[in-house]
Design an enzyme around this catalytic site. Sequence first.
Site, PDB file in Angstrom:
ATOM      1  N   HIS A 200     -12.295 -14.644  13.995  1.00  0.00           N
ATOM      2  CA  HIS A 200     -13.014 -13.377  13.898  1.00  0.00           C
ATOM      3  C   HIS A 200     -14.294 -13.566  13.105  1.00  0.00           C
ATOM      4  O   HIS A 200     -14.429 -14.515  12.339  1.00  0.00           O
ATOM      5  CB  HIS A 200     -12.144 -12.303  13.236  1.00  0.00           C
TER       6      HIS A 200
ATOM      7  N   CYS B 206     -10.837 -10.977   1.905  1.00  0.00           N
ATOM      8  CA  CYS B 206     -11.212 -12.227   2.565  1.00  0.00           C
ATOM      9  C   CYS B 206     -12.703 -12.174   2.873  1.00  0.00           C
ATOM     10  O   CYS B 206     -13.343 -11.119   2.710  1.00  0.00           O
ATOM     11  CB  CYS B 206     -10.392 -12.441   3.841  1.00  0.00           C
TER      12      CYS B 206
END
Length: 686
Positions: free
Chosen positions: A65, A197
């Site tokens: 992603h 993250c």
Amino acid sequence: MSEMITADLVDLDLSADTKEAAARALAERMVAQGRVTDLDGFLADVAAREAQMPTGLDGGIGIPHCRSEYVTEPTLAFGRSAEGVDFGAPDGPADLIFLIAAPAGADDAHLTILSALARQLMNAEFTSALRSAGDAESAAALIRGDEPESESGAAGTTDSVATSAAASADAATGTTTPAAPESDDDRPFRIVAVTSCPTGIAHTYMAAESLENAGRDAGVELVVEPQGSAGFTRLDPAVIAAADGVIFAHDVPVREKDRFAGKPTVDVGVKAGINRPAELITEVRGKAERGEVTAGSGAATPVERGGEPGEGYGSKLRKWLMSGVSYMVPFVAAGGLLIALGFAIGGYEIKSAPSVMQHFVWTQTDSWAALMFQIGAVAFGFLVPVLAGYIAYGMADRPGLVPGFVGGMIASTINAGFLGGLAAGLIAGGVVLAIQKVKIPAVVRGIMPVVVIPLISTAIVGFLMFVVIGKPIASAQKGMTDWLNGLSGSNAILLGALLGLMMCFDLGGPVNKVAYTFATAGIAVSSPSDSAMKIMAAVMAAGMVPPLAMALATTVRGRLFTETERENGKAAWVLGASFISEGAIPFAAADPLRVIPSSMVGGAITGALSMAFGATLRAPHGGIFVVPLIGNAFLYLIAIAIGMCVTASLVVALKGMRKPAAGGTAAGTPDDMAAPTADAKQPVAA
């Protein structure tokens, strides 16, 4: 999720055998639907995110992603692989692959939906239903959550996730229904957690879901604050105050970390929050039982966060030192290049120029040369304090900065140099860690990070540096400098070969950085010795060899390399010429047993030749762009060319000896190396 995925974005027979191929296959579907405008640009962003941290998860899931300017709207593509694709998960290849694409400026609503998917992936019933989906439309509908309720309970997961997310948000803002008062003996153990993250889309919310599930299984009250791309809702201060422990599962800095100060804390990477949440809960409970609280920022040190359970002291020491070096290198580059430019424009006598505050003429070249030299000299003055300060930071987090910087400044003052900086940083970090282990009354904890710890630690470090160890270290530094100044003949050539080997051993890793720091330490003075400048020249020359050699090898024998490696070879020309050794990492990662030894041989030859030719360098970086600042520049370039040709020849020869798989071609791939042949019974690919 209806806007994000359709049947056209689903491939239930994904045939890719590498993560790059899988991402490309799914990205091509996005391009066909007008969701991505530039395939290669988007894939480069996906690869950059993958390089930060593998996106494979336990349970056969891969979630590549990224955010990208080439994405027109938030999009999700799904692929199911019968053979599995390696995304770096500990338990093996992934058969369920989700490519998540978010625009660079995605709005909160879309990112919230993507985070809901991330939470769904923690639901075993949901992933099982995807594995048994019979057609693309069914899989897309299942992911969207618009299937009718089924007995398995897999459908409708989106609603349940939304409910769970809402409940978490209520807990974070303190809107949960208050429970009846409980005694300390009766109430469950309470934990607050933060997850984050680099992109804040997937791992952030998967770690949150995993921790919440583990908390329910363990019978503890666990509330998570996901710090995602869409921002975050701060936990209610009352919730934090009532917590018995803290878990940080993150790969980017925790925002407003001081809110969690003074509590037992476990600090790990975000994937640990996904893969082993029960262990983290057990660990924080153990710390609470032992009374281990963290003062100051309320978190474990950056080094502890980067480590794994059971990691040895030697590994931690390396990380502490690398913490200091990584923060110091920008000062070396900026200061060194400015000083070198000052010398190039104004000559070496520019170091004797008066201060530009007293004399600066806009139209005089010498004034500009003096300005650059003096700015660079100021930047160089920070090297030892920054080294010491951030070694201490690596050990003890923010409380280590003050004693570390002060100790480093003392090292500079007493001419203890980089050895003094190393000692000061380690002592400062150790002193702070020792102070933090002392149990103190709760009423005093508030002033510990801003008054008590800086005062006591700085006084102790200052005393040790000035009175106890400073003079012996300064003597050792002077002895090392005198030894370098006395190097000549075969000794200098052997040193050049050794430094060349180190520069090429791990291509930007710790050993490479040790050699580079050794070289820059010698020129980090206003008047470096001739030997120090020779060492700097040898180190930079050797560091340029691996990427240049890989670029040459892919040019002259392209059929021995994959298409991706040939493309990387084009970029390696520029990276190598700029003294960026990391340009060879893709080749070394794919074929370490051929590329790394070959690079070390070429680097050693180049380092030795550079010393033998007497090449000197005043700048700490720059590659071919600082050739005018190199002494004996022609011979210096010859040394680089020889090392480059040697490494390229060795790589080509070693790859040429490899037998292609039956029915294959000569082009090598990481996979064909792992296949046993008559001559190679063991896999050699990394």
